[in-house]
Design a protein around this motif. Sequence first.
Motif, PDB file in Angstrom:
ATOM      1  N   ALA A 128       0.908  -0.296  -8.078  1.00 40.74           N
ATOM      2  CA  ALA A 128       0.569  -1.448  -7.247  1.00 40.74           C
ATOM      3  C   ALA A 128       0.311  -2.674  -8.119  1.00 40.74           C
ATOM      4  CB  ALA A 128      -0.654  -1.134  -6.388  1.00 40.74           C
ATOM      5  N   ALA A 129      -0.432  -2.498  -9.207  1.00 46.64           N
ATOM      6  CA  ALA A 129      -0.715  -3.605 -10.110  1.00 46.64           C
ATOM      7  C   ALA A 129       0.559  -4.078 -10.803  1.00 46.64           C
ATOM      8  CB  ALA A 129      -1.751  -3.189 -11.147  1.00 46.64           C
ATOM      9  N   PHE A 130       1.452  -3.152 -11.103  1.00 46.48           N
ATOM     10  CA  PHE A 130       2.720  -3.516 -11.743  1.00 46.48           C
ATOM     11  C   PHE A 130       3.518  -4.463 -10.854  1.00 46.48           C
ATOM     12  CE2 PHE A 130       7.312  -2.604 -12.094  1.00 46.48           C
ATOM     13  CZ  PHE A 130       7.538  -3.102 -13.363  1.00 46.48           C
ATOM     14  N   PHE A 131       3.587  -4.148  -9.571  1.00 48.57           N
ATOM     15  CA  PHE A 131       4.361  -5.011  -8.682  1.00 48.57           C
ATOM     16  C   PHE A 131       3.642  -6.325  -8.405  1.00 48.57           C
ATOM     17  CE2 PHE A 131       6.556  -0.996  -7.746  1.00 48.57           C
ATOM     18  CZ  PHE A 131       7.853  -1.431  -7.940  1.00 48.57           C
ATOM     19  N   LEU A 132       2.316  -6.316  -8.437  1.00 49.32           N
ATOM     20  CA  LEU A 132       1.591  -7.574  -8.358  1.00 49.32           C
ATOM     21  C   LEU A 132       1.877  -8.425  -9.599  1.00 49.32           C
ATOM     22  CD1 LEU A 132      -1.911  -6.622  -6.913  1.00 49.32           C
ATOM     23  CD2 LEU A 132      -0.077  -7.854  -5.775  1.00 49.32           C
ATOM     24  N   PHE A 133       2.002  -7.754 -10.746  1.00 48.68           N
ATOM     25  CA  PHE A 133       2.339  -8.450 -11.988  1.00 48.68           C
ATOM     26  C   PHE A 133       3.726  -9.093 -11.869  1.00 48.68           C
ATOM     27  CE2 PHE A 133       4.260  -8.459 -16.239  1.00 48.68           C
ATOM     28  CZ  PHE A 133       3.311  -9.175 -16.962  1.00 48.68           C
TER      29      PHE A 133
END
Length: 384
Positions: free
Chosen positions: A254-259
């Motif tokens: 999830a954080a990767f795609f927010l990044f």
Amino acid sequence: MFLKTFGWSLAVTAATLVGAFFLGGPTAFLIVAILCVLEISVSFDNAVVNATVLGRMNPWWQRLFLTVGVLIAVFGMRLVFPLLLVGITAQLNPVDVIRLALEGGSVDEPGTYAALLHEAHPSIAAFGGMFLLVLFLDFIFETREHTWLTWIEKPLAKIGKLDQLSVVIALAVLVIAAETLAKDTGTVMVSGVLGIGVYILVNSLGELFENAGGLADDEDEDEKPAGIHGDAGDVDKGASKSGPNAVVQVAGKAAFFLFLYLEVLDASFSFDGVIGAFAISQNIFIIAAGLGVGAMYIRSLTVYLVRKGTLSEYVFLEHGAHWAIGALAAILLVGIKYEVPEIITGLIGVGFILAAFLSSVLLNRRNGTGESAEERAESLAGRP
């Protein structure tokens, strides 16, 4: 906290300005400084929006945003991406593109790197404009605890209950812009649709993995189905349904795609600045240096806003930033045909942010405290 957050930006600024002075003299020094200030003023609203996303990522991803993210912003978007864009649109091999870039030349001189990049501006503007437009529409169509421009935000939130209304309106705007402003209607349409598609894809993937992670946490902690705590896709009052506007910190996929979302958002803000910079200098390295230093300050400012809790204390800042994004989206679309000076773009963005900040200060004074809404709620909850 200030030195800890802005230390690297200040150090890089000093090194870059000294290097520009020794390699290019006072002229290069002045141009780099001007481009740096230009980038900061134009992208200040970008920092506020970035902070709403970064606050949802854990400290490890926040550090990645300041390290790897800066490298992508400086070298990727300000140097490599324009080279790739010119190569694709002009159908040139990488060697020829680099040669043209090193040769320089005026934007008004046909065949130069600056002129070829300028010719690609309609496609860039359509992509960035539609990405930012859907982001803006998703925000204003969402019901929120606080409203800034209440007279328009509340009615828009009501009609925003229609599913995918943002996409429908964005596509309608794209068709109108392509038919009335573009010389090459098909190219602008394709670029605009890609901008919408990238926003939906990255945003949806972020939501997908975030909700999957939240569901797993609920099952591990309580061994109950998600329905007991509410649907996995639900959000708290005052938070947006879209991935970038929620509150809970995330990690992993999830954080990767927010990044990724943050990087595309930064790209959408930087497109116009990269092209506009050629009105000041034709040297790609000076442009990359000036805009890159400015990008570092925007990144540092984003982290500073998160760590200081500024968005919680001044609740209308997020609203002002998104209205500035809506204005930038409109400017990019108008830029398909007409040139809009960078100073206008910067002044509009800063104007929205300043107005939202002052409105937040007045709200806090009316409430009789400088505390944020969340702090006031916690204070009241602790009373006997």
